[in-house]
Write a protein that holds these residues in place. Structure first.
Motif: not given
Length: 131
Positions: A1-18
């Motif tokens: 039985m195939a199971h759903h895939i949950r993906v969580i991506v978290t971007f921390d922009l605290t130090k981001f200078v772009g």
């Protein structure tokens, strides 16, 4: 039985200078394209009020194979649109975490006094609270 895939991506922009606005715009555009892909059940880009430096993407796919197909399509998109590609070198200070889960339906088992997977073939796992 195939199971759903949950993906969580978290971007921390605290130090981001772009290019923050361009980066967030790309994440939103990616969500819009991804929602149209076969097997995408949910895809949202979220930014919490009061936490503008944290952006979270949450995705739900019908199966791991479908998620892999989505990932390959993302790579192909960047190959066709290199100006849209943000590489780590272009994103100094960006911190990213990825989480992948096989999403399964759980039921309460009075016998075990725990939540157990509805699919008995994966009943090796259970969630139990103390008390």
């Amino acid at each position: 039985m195939a199971h759903h895939i949950r993906v969580i991506v978290t971007f921390d922009l605290t130090k981001f200078v772009g290019p923050r606005d361009a980066f967030i715009t790309d994440l939103i555009e990616t969500a819009e394209r991804s929602r149209e892909e076969p097997g995408c059940l949910f895809y949202e880009t979220l930014q919490a009020p009061g936490r503008p430096d944290v952006v979270v993407i949450t995705e739900l796919w019908e199966s791991a194979e479908i998620y892999d197909s989505h990932h390959r399509s993302r790579i192909a998109y960047f190959e066709a649109n290199p100006e849209k590609l943000f590489t780590p070198e272009m994103l100094p200070g960006l911190e990213v975490t990825y989480e992948f889960y096989h999403q399964s339906e759980y039921v309460m088992s009075l016998e075990h006094r725990a939540f157990v997977p509805k699919d008995e073939s994966i009943r090796l796992h259970a969630v139990v609270w103390a008390g």
